[in-house]
Design a protein around this motif. Sequence first.
Motif, PDB file in Angstrom:
ATOM      1  N   ARG B 338       0.824  -1.206   0.000  1.00  0.00           N
ATOM      2  CA  ARG B 338       0.000   0.000   0.000  1.00  0.00           C
ATOM      3  C   ARG B 338       0.853   1.249   0.000  1.00  0.00           C
ATOM      4  O   ARG B 338       0.652   2.158  -0.794  1.00  0.00           O
ATOM      5  CB  ARG B 338      -0.883   0.019   1.255  1.00  0.00           C
ATOM      6  CG  ARG B 338      -1.980  -0.965   1.244  1.00  0.00           C
ATOM      7  CD  ARG B 338      -2.808  -0.800   2.488  1.00  0.00           C
ATOM      8  NE  ARG B 338      -2.146  -1.381   3.644  1.00  0.00           N
ATOM      9  CZ  ARG B 338      -2.441  -2.577   4.121  1.00  0.00           C
ATOM     10  NH1 ARG B 338      -3.356  -3.305   3.559  1.00  0.00           N
ATOM     11  NH2 ARG B 338      -1.826  -3.061   5.178  1.00  0.00           N
ATOM     12  N   LEU B 339       1.829   1.299   0.936  1.00  0.00           N
ATOM     13  CA  LEU B 339       2.666   2.483   1.053  1.00  0.00           C
ATOM     14  C   LEU B 339       3.907   2.278   0.211  1.00  0.00           C
ATOM     15  O   LEU B 339       4.664   1.352   0.435  1.00  0.00           O
ATOM     16  CB  LEU B 339       3.084   2.705   2.506  1.00  0.00           C
ATOM     17  CG  LEU B 339       2.118   3.465   3.382  1.00  0.00           C
ATOM     18  CD1 LEU B 339       2.704   3.654   4.755  1.00  0.00           C
ATOM     19  CD2 LEU B 339       1.738   4.788   2.779  1.00  0.00           C
ATOM     20  N   LEU B 404      -6.200   2.941   4.627  1.00  0.00           N
ATOM     21  CA  LEU B 404      -5.488   3.217   3.385  1.00  0.00           C
ATOM     22  C   LEU B 404      -5.876   2.186   2.319  1.00  0.00           C
ATOM     23  O   LEU B 404      -6.042   2.508   1.147  1.00  0.00           O
ATOM     24  CB  LEU B 404      -3.978   3.203   3.627  1.00  0.00           C
ATOM     25  CG  LEU B 404      -3.136   3.597   2.419  1.00  0.00           C
ATOM     26  CD1 LEU B 404      -3.531   4.973   1.918  1.00  0.00           C
ATOM     27  CD2 LEU B 404      -1.666   3.580   2.764  1.00  0.00           C
ATOM     28  N   GLN B 405      -6.042   0.933   2.757  1.00  0.00           N
ATOM     29  CA  GLN B 405      -6.419  -0.107   1.798  1.00  0.00           C
ATOM     30  C   GLN B 405      -7.794   0.198   1.205  1.00  0.00           C
ATOM     31  O   GLN B 405      -8.025   0.039   0.010  1.00  0.00           O
ATOM     32  CB  GLN B 405      -6.415  -1.479   2.479  1.00  0.00           C
ATOM     33  CG  GLN B 405      -6.642  -2.636   1.528  1.00  0.00           C
ATOM     34  CD  GLN B 405      -5.493  -2.819   0.560  1.00  0.00           C
ATOM     35  OE1 GLN B 405      -4.380  -2.362   0.792  1.00  0.00           O
ATOM     36  NE2 GLN B 405      -5.751  -3.465  -0.562  1.00  0.00           N
ATOM     37  N   LYS B 406      -8.726   0.659   2.049  1.00  0.00           N
ATOM     38  CA  LYS B 406     -10.049   1.019   1.531  1.00  0.00           C
ATOM     39  C   LYS B 406      -9.921   2.160   0.521  1.00  0.00           C
ATOM     40  O   LYS B 406     -10.601   2.179  -0.502  1.00  0.00           O
ATOM     41  CB  LYS B 406     -10.982   1.430   2.681  1.00  0.00           C
ATOM     42  CG  LYS B 406     -11.507   0.235   3.461  1.00  0.00           C
ATOM     43  CD  LYS B 406     -12.672   0.616   4.355  1.00  0.00           C
ATOM     44  CE  LYS B 406     -12.189   1.177   5.666  1.00  0.00           C
ATOM     45  NZ  LYS B 406     -13.290   1.408   6.623  1.00  0.00           N
ATOM     46  N   PHE B 407      -9.041   3.101   0.811  1.00  0.00           N
ATOM     47  CA  PHE B 407      -8.825   4.224  -0.107  1.00  0.00           C
ATOM     48  C   PHE B 407      -8.265   3.720  -1.443  1.00  0.00           C
ATOM     49  O   PHE B 407      -8.735   4.109  -2.514  1.00  0.00           O
ATOM     50  CB  PHE B 407      -7.854   5.231   0.531  1.00  0.00           C
ATOM     51  CG  PHE B 407      -7.621   6.456  -0.309  1.00  0.00           C
ATOM     52  CD1 PHE B 407      -8.501   7.523  -0.246  1.00  0.00           C
ATOM     53  CD2 PHE B 407      -6.544   6.538  -1.169  1.00  0.00           C
ATOM     54  CE1 PHE B 407      -8.300   8.656  -1.023  1.00  0.00           C
ATOM     55  CE2 PHE B 407      -6.339   7.653  -1.949  1.00  0.00           C
ATOM     56  CZ  PHE B 407      -7.219   8.719  -1.881  1.00  0.00           C
ATOM     57  N   GLY B 428      -3.698  -7.510   6.333  1.00  0.00           N
ATOM     58  CA  GLY B 428      -3.498  -6.610   7.456  1.00  0.00           C
ATOM     59  C   GLY B 428      -4.644  -5.641   7.690  1.00  0.00           C
ATOM     60  O   GLY B 428      -4.466  -4.575   8.260  1.00  0.00           O
ATOM     61  N   VAL B 429      -5.826  -6.015   7.235  1.00  0.00           N
ATOM     62  CA  VAL B 429      -6.984  -5.142   7.358  1.00  0.00           C
ATOM     63  C   VAL B 429      -7.941  -5.762   8.372  1.00  0.00           C
ATOM     64  O   VAL B 429      -8.079  -6.978   8.424  1.00  0.00           O
ATOM     65  CB  VAL B 429      -7.654  -5.016   5.972  1.00  0.00           C
ATOM     66  CG1 VAL B 429      -9.008  -4.388   6.067  1.00  0.00           C
ATOM     67  CG2 VAL B 429      -6.753  -4.254   5.023  1.00  0.00           C
ATOM     68  N   ASP B 430      -8.619  -4.952   9.193  1.00  0.00           N
ATOM     69  CA  ASP B 430      -9.517  -5.534  10.189  1.00  0.00           C
ATOM     70  C   ASP B 430     -10.730  -6.162   9.507  1.00  0.00           C
ATOM     71  O   ASP B 430     -11.022  -5.894   8.344  1.00  0.00           O
ATOM     72  CB  ASP B 430      -9.948  -4.479  11.205  1.00  0.00           C
ATOM     73  CG  ASP B 430     -10.704  -3.368  10.548  1.00  0.00           C
ATOM     74  OD1 ASP B 430     -11.934  -3.466  10.467  1.00  0.00           O
ATOM     75  OD2 ASP B 430     -10.054  -2.406  10.090  1.00  0.00           O
ATOM     76  N   ALA B 436     -16.028  -5.221   3.854  1.00  0.00           N
ATOM     77  CA  ALA B 436     -16.475  -4.132   2.976  1.00  0.00           C
ATOM     78  C   ALA B 436     -15.748  -4.188   1.635  1.00  0.00           C
ATOM     79  O   ALA B 436     -16.348  -3.988   0.573  1.00  0.00           O
ATOM     80  CB  ALA B 436     -16.230  -2.788   3.662  1.00  0.00           C
ATOM     81  N   ILE B 437     -14.446  -4.489   1.682  1.00  0.00           N
ATOM     82  CA  ILE B 437     -13.662  -4.543   0.445  1.00  0.00           C
ATOM     83  C   ILE B 437     -14.134  -5.704  -0.425  1.00  0.00           C
ATOM     84  O   ILE B 437     -14.338  -5.562  -1.628  1.00  0.00           O
ATOM     85  CB  ILE B 437     -12.160  -4.660   0.773  1.00  0.00           C
ATOM     86  CG1 ILE B 437     -11.645  -3.330   1.314  1.00  0.00           C
ATOM     87  CG2 ILE B 437     -11.365  -5.085  -0.454  1.00  0.00           C
ATOM     88  CD1 ILE B 437     -10.254  -3.383   1.892  1.00  0.00           C
ATOM     89  N   ARG B 438     -14.364  -6.864   0.200  1.00  0.00           N
ATOM     90  CA  ARG B 438     -14.825  -8.028  -0.572  1.00  0.00           C
ATOM     91  C   ARG B 438     -16.183  -7.741  -1.194  1.00  0.00           C
ATOM     92  O   ARG B 438     -16.447  -8.091  -2.350  1.00  0.00           O
ATOM     93  CB  ARG B 438     -14.909  -9.258   0.325  1.00  0.00           C
ATOM     94  CG  ARG B 438     -13.548  -9.801   0.639  1.00  0.00           C
ATOM     95  CD  ARG B 438     -13.609 -10.939   1.629  1.00  0.00           C
ATOM     96  NE  ARG B 438     -12.297 -11.085   2.238  1.00  0.00           N
ATOM     97  CZ  ARG B 438     -12.096 -11.532   3.470  1.00  0.00           C
ATOM     98  NH1 ARG B 438     -13.111 -11.876   4.233  1.00  0.00           N
ATOM     99  NH2 ARG B 438     -10.873 -11.623   3.929  1.00  0.00           N
TER     100      ARG B 438
END
Lengths: 359, 515
Positions: B338-339, B404-407, B428-430, B436-438
């Motif tokens: 991500r970063l 950040l991943q959602k962004f 590494g996402v809660d 939500a991403i899926r």
Amino acid sequence: MIALQKRPTPSRTLSLATPLIAVLITMIMGGLLFTVLGKNPFEAIRTIFWDPVFGEFAFYYRPQLLVKAAPLVLIAIGLSLGFKAGIWNIGAEGQYIIGAICGAGVGLAFYPTESRLIFPLMILAGAVGGWAWAMIPAILKTRFGTNEILVSLMLVYVAEQLLASMSLGLLRNPEGMGFPGSRNFSDFPAGSSWINEAAGLHWGMAFAFIAVIFAYILLNRHILGFNIRLTGDSPHAARFAGVNPTRLILFCLGTSGALAGLAGLFEVTGPSGQINIDFASGYGFTAIIVAFLGRLHPVGILLAALLMALTYVGGDLAQGNLGLPSAAIQVFQGMLLFFLLALDLLTNYRVVLKKKGAA
Amino acid sequence: MTTPLLSIKGLTKAYPGVVANDDVSFDIGQSEVHALLGENGAGKSTLVKMIYGLVKPDSGTMTWQGKSFTPADPKTARASGVAMVFQHFSLFDALKVSENVALGMENPPPMRDLARKIRRVSETYGLPLDPNRIVGDLSAGERQRVEIIRCLLQDPKLLIMDEPTSVLTPQEVDILFKTLNKLRDEGTSILYISHKLEEIRKLCDHATILRLGKNVGECVPAETSARDMAELMVGDTLQTPTRSTEKTGDVVLDVSGLTLEPTSPFGTTLKNIHFTVSAGEILGIGGVAGNGQDELLSALSGESLTWPDAVKVKGQDVANLGPNARRERGILCAPEERLGHAAAPDMSLTENALLTGAIRENLTNNGFVNWASTNDFAKSIIERFDVRTPGTHVAARALSGGNLQKFVIGREVLQRPEVLVVNQPTWGVDAAAAAAIRQALLDLAAEGAAIVVISQDLDELMEISDRFGALNEGRLSDIRPAAGLTVDEIGLMMGGAHGMEVAHVGDEEKEGAEA
């Protein structure tokens, strides 16, 4: 115990304040240095920073400031583009020399013809000369992965040799009775960069202002400037964003070379007057300090160049009036960069005082 | 009852803005496999770092075999008998296995003795490893063995393993578990950190569950259902993503004969990869990390150019087009890192929105950036994808991983991709953000996009993909419908056990029976 803690977001206030703090610390340390040399520190600092602008003979020194600042602005603006992208052109001094040789060479080829077209042609030749000299490290870097820092720096010494050879050979004044050095441009109005010599105005200043405005728009409004900043922040993300690293290297090194070449041309056809062995005066290196002192920001560079010009003019004054050695002024300039880079840490980190044991 | 090996009481550690561990207490018994269960960010890592002497607790006590235990640094912890295998390996690619092991030792023996020791330990515990091989050539599973052997050479009483199975195939996991069982039988306690419930039920004697830094429950995993443990861990009933349509359209992305040399010295060569993805379909690509995932993404994003006709979109060859030309044709990507890859750390969210959005959102005019509409675009990502941030001016690095991943995912989804390629979309996402991403990916497929999800989370892939394939050493397995695939089949697609041996425990038993 003192510890450094990374800030979540870089501090904007400190980013603007560090140059001022660095100047302040440099004045204090410089004062100590002058004390050790047996001079009155307050008088020395006043002579360097106050007298040239507000002193009795300021009317003479103020134009001098502009004359010194113009090449610094031109070169530093070019360097800042590359520095922002992580492309380190350390050889602006060489590009400055080659720009001067090419521009002056074209002009002298027309001597003593009088035409309005000659000077624009010389400007073009100066820019192309500096650009071509910067293309050497650029092409070597993009083709073979060489380090542009080393190559551009080494080319400075090549350029100095070329300068000496030109002053003694090809460009030597045929009426100079064997002395080294070319014809003086003060004898050749069509090839002179002075707009008004008495007021200390030459075309280099006009170009410096244009460069500042151009760089500001490029960096803040244009996608190319965004790509430059993006590459500096994260080369991998820049690739993902579709930035072509080869083209970016060619652009940044080319632009800084062309601007350094222009600075050299305006210098040789104005304040310096002729191609000579001692023409190179270190503007190309001082501009590195100017670029960082100005936060790689176009307006910052403009202010930093004026400050640096002040240390030159004031330094000369201190040398004449107080007998300070010229090396002391160089140490002074070096300290400025040193403190600035050290203080830069504070924009990204905060200093935390911890009690021992608590950790 | 015997004294526990390690007893933890009221351990608390706070960082600015977050309490990582809040009054955590539990015991690890002698010869026990103890699970530490919790979501990303629940405080598992901070807790084990305190045991390993990397972090000092603010308050609370630890007792080691009845004595007070306050390790000042990892060296003291190791001297007491604590060893740790980190999730991210600390190995030097260019050095040999034995040299890497020697670097982690206080007083390394001569190289020849060390090599012999490594061989002996590796054979005893069924972890075959040649001490003379260069680490850069090893698979992820083999690298983990180097780390484990490095620990075992210290004769640890407590072995801490941080998410050890995230880099392993199911078959390799089986072998690891046999090794761990053997260690336990010999008297070593193991603190096993994971968020994978089935593993814990299979392996662990006891489990402590952490949520938001607090100990929220303990259980005997074998006697507790995975669902109960999950609800303790998440503290909520989770929404399972739903898909609205099942139908797929024409082939949109067609990859055939994709072969690519890596750009980095220890990268993976992609070898003759074939697959197609149709409109409305999600193709899941599994595989252990480092088997060509990053390379595949860069071949699809246009960061690496390939042979003509290797990558086609709607019949058009795009193999020699760069990232922006592919974006014009609707191929969008979200890389794993991500970063520093998907986003520039020190730039604002507005600037990061411009990073990939410039082309499809028309954010530039003759090269001049329209910052007002860029800012609007960033705002709409933040609103639509529930990115928690004070505003668009914030630097990307200031956001939490999940936000950040959602962004990053939202930035691509909102650009209406025809092909979307994502790598490790929920790493590494809660849990809530991952769901939500899926869901966003499923919705996008329902609208007719062709989606490739590269992931190491098999549960995630089984949940959202229509078809499944696995990368192994740069090759892609045959693509098969995801419904009905068994864990064994998936494991074999991922490369099976990579030639790993089963621990010799079983053989000894057999010999015993024969004698």
